[in-house]
Design an enzyme around this catalytic site. Sequence first.
Site, PDB file in Angstrom:
ATOM      1  N   THR A 178       0.824  -1.208   0.000  1.00  0.00           N
ATOM      2  CA  THR A 178       0.000   0.000   0.000  1.00  0.00           C
ATOM      3  C   THR A 178       0.853   1.251   0.000  1.00  0.00           C
ATOM      4  OG1 THR A 178      -0.138  -0.236   2.368  1.00  0.00           O
ATOM      5  CG2 THR A 178      -1.969  -1.049   1.095  1.00  0.00           C
ATOM      6  N   THR A 179       2.030   1.167   0.619  1.00  0.00           N
ATOM      7  CA  THR A 179       2.905   2.334   0.615  1.00  0.00           C
ATOM      8  C   THR A 179       3.591   2.453  -0.743  1.00  0.00           C
ATOM      9  OG1 THR A 179       3.352   1.794   2.903  1.00  0.00           O
ATOM     10  CG2 THR A 179       4.690   3.493   1.923  1.00  0.00           C
TER      11      THR A 179
END
Lengths: 535, 525
Positions: free
Chosen positions: B92-93
């Site tokens: 997600t990062t």
Amino acid sequence: MVLVFDEFGRRFIILREQESKSRLRGLDAHKANVAGGKAVARILRTSLGPKGMDKMLQSPDGDVTITNDGATILEQMDVDNQIAKLMVELSRSQDYEIGDGTTGVVVMAGSLLEQAEKLLERGIHPIRIAEGYEMASRIAFDHLEHISNKFEFTATNIEPLVQTCMTTLSSKIVNRCKRMLAEIAVKAVLAVADLERKDVNLDLIKVEGKVGGKLEDTELIYGIAVDKDMSHPQMPKRIEDANIAILTCPFEPPKPKTKHKVDIDTVEKFQTLREQEQKYFDEMVQKCKDVGATLVICQWGFDDEANHLLMHRNLPAVRWVGGVELELIAIATGGRIVPRFQELSPEKLGKAGLVREKSFGTTKDRMLYIEKCANSRAVTIFIRGGNKMMIEEAKRSIHDALCVARNLIRNNSIVYGGGSAEISCSIAVDAAADRYAGVEQYAIRSFADALDGIPLALAENSGLPPIDTLTAVKSQQVKEGNPHCGIDCNDVGTNDMREQNVFETLIGKQQQLLLATQVVKMILKIDDVITPSEF
Amino acid sequence: MERVMKDDTIQEKGERARMASFVGAMAIADLVKTTLGPKGMDKILQSTGRGRSVTVTNDGATILKSLHIDNPAAKVLVDISKVQDDEVGDGTTSVVVLAGELLREAEKLVNMKIHPMTIIAGYRMAAECARNALLQRTMDNKGNTDKFRSDLMNIAMTTLSSKILSQDKEYFAELAVDAVLRLKGSTNLESIQILKKPGGSLKDSFLDEGFILDKKIGLGQPKRIENANILVANTAMDTDKVKIYGARVRVDSMTKVADIEAAEKQKMREKVQKIIAHGINCFVNRQLIYNFPEELFADAGILAVEHADFEGIERLALVTGGDIASTFDNPESVKLGHCKLIEEIMIGEDRLIHFSGVAMGQACTIVLRGASEHVLDEAERSLHDALCVLSQTVNDTRVLFGGGWPEMVMAKEVDQLARKTPGKKSHAIDAFSRALQAIPTIIADNAGLDSAELISQLRAEHHKENSTAGIDVITGNVGDMQKRGICEAFKVKQAIILSATEAAEMILRVDEIITCAPRRREDRM
């Protein structure tokens, strides 16, 4: 408004709260209106064509929409100006009527207004301009008919349809896989089309989207996909040769609509009522079972007990299915929507070859696919994409493509795109102008100039020198007598639109012309604007 | 210009609009950038709600979810991170950082007067090429169970190494892999229950083969049952109302009240009798059980558990192989659940009910222990990430190396494409390759290493055919990823590339931002 007399008996009118209203009249009103319309057109101008840019819109609630669809931009823009609202209406009616070309129609109207402004400055009466525009639009309308081509296609040869849909999609963000989406759109339309009556009911095409995956995963389902799952976690996830009972009555104790009360005042009554209730649930499930249903789809909720009984009797069920979806399921499976358990009968059941539940991603999102239906006239286009805005924009683009395909089935005439039709009309209108005597001649010429506005915007957005390009194409059209020359937006190397396979529907183009002219006429006829001031 | 829109509407055009979205998107990317990689830092988030509760996390999606953002372009990035979380669970990062880097590079190109559409065209070609490069270099150990298991272990450890669990990553990787393999290919993570109990250390966490229900056993009921027959139910055990609409009790004397009450009691007693007639010795209900039926169960020597939540019920039904029942008239056709032993166990100070020796091993429970709620919450998120990735990998068994290896492989291919492509597009393709290389750079930077030196070494390594070199953050050198056992799932990487490019493309296409006047709310303050 009050009529009063002064001491000499002269009449004069007092407008109530005159100071608090702003009022524009005469030429000022015309100028203000034209400016308002132009402002709207200017916003959309950069979205035109395959190299057009998108607009990012933030709604009053903070939701973000990114789009390139004229109708959507204007709808979300929250305009305040009255004339701007007319333009919004204009693009909306193009959307309802044709579904595509919503940006073009506004740019066209803006261009017409710009030309009208010049004529107004020269002191030509607005009504005369309006009349001139009307005549010119009729010439252009007929000319379009003249340069249009018939497009032959059959259920097996869908290539021409696909090409036209691709032209529509190429201006959208989804143009990465326009070929695939165009094919999906055409197949979907053909699946539901009534080729004999030349009619397509777009309600039968459901467009559903779910975030995740990539645009290439978008698929056409010959059946219905419903964003629901089985009511009981232990029901089977896959049913073959399903007989579907479609119900609009809840699996719940009856709720008579008349107001009533059942008073329990003795132990016996309490017990009978209890037994009644148990029997009631049992009967409901039994009735479904008796008619041979193997799947129940219900618009309403289930009571816990009913849910268990359904599971228990091995009767999978889906609850809280929306009304529209229910109708689609009924159409697709050839079943009837049954409002009461008593009316269930074997012939009212829908048939589907396969019903399966499919799960997505890491969350517990599930969807129910109903496929291989008895009557595969209802289809679902299931869009996947990286984020929510992408899906929304893809939905709008597919909608446009579907509309185009439908229009082609209704009327298989096409004109060539890339501004070639506008340029050709402009030449025709200009030539015809000389035949009209009077002030209208000026208006007709202006109309021809206004038609050039669209190819100009196209060239500008594609990074080409607009005036050079336009004049070159125009002279080429006249010299070669070829009305298919347009702006080479994609840098392909040829500006013959027939070779580039850039088509638009004839009715779409004609409608654009008519609608734009109508709105401009309406705006020109306004000579007095009274606005109540803010309080 | 004529005023067209409402008073508070903000309209930004052309360069300004583009700048606003670049700045917004890059701000978001820079915000989460420092959490990337094994040496990434955590963020503290304080909620504005009551209690000002605090979350400490390193998970990009969690951080971005909790931000209040006004910039529309930034919202696009938040959205892709959320989708990444829902779809594959991890990365997600990275997806946000990559999108941010792509836009940063695009800004430079726009300043060089390259049209955004040209940049988009270049990015598209580059993304396609990058994906193909990865596809060619994937490893697939589907056939070999042992190897596949070790792949999974590696992936789990790589995922966990950037999280709070990194100290005990081997232990937790083992837990996660065991749990996922039990699912047998289903991606339904609901059947893995994660229980958080403060106390002890993270090392005390364990995977339980059976099922643990965080509920108490009713008073006076047996605390231990062997060879239990379990009935899982969802039924009202309080008053069992008559559900027919409009029914109400109306009486005219006290005796009648007593009669009705007796009848009600009788009804309940019959219900309990019916339940007992199933031949069970354990009854688990989703809804409340009132004292009276509880007492009846106790008399019959049946263990009754009330108020188990809905997910608990589903899981229990899944592990024990029983039906969830709501009516009890046909005992012969209701499938009962079975387990070898039910007992009450203590974890920390809480008493829980433990079902062991269950019929179907598809569900299991992971009990997390830790020093504080915050640690536990973060541990749960980390474990969730690992579980998601693993469950996706079980279905799509293609695996890649980690530690910046995939980025370098892609960058190399994309670079070559740039050289072959004529026209302005090649600038954009070049930029794409630079953006890809930014990810290992950030990983190295976050670990306090000399990123410029390392990346150039890495690039030189990758110039050789079939290199397996990547950044080894622990030793601070370029290392062999195969030996270090650093792996990532192909599906995650692919999702990162595709959705980051898609998001960058969307933002690049915008040339006008119209922000409508915020809806007026009535003052309730």
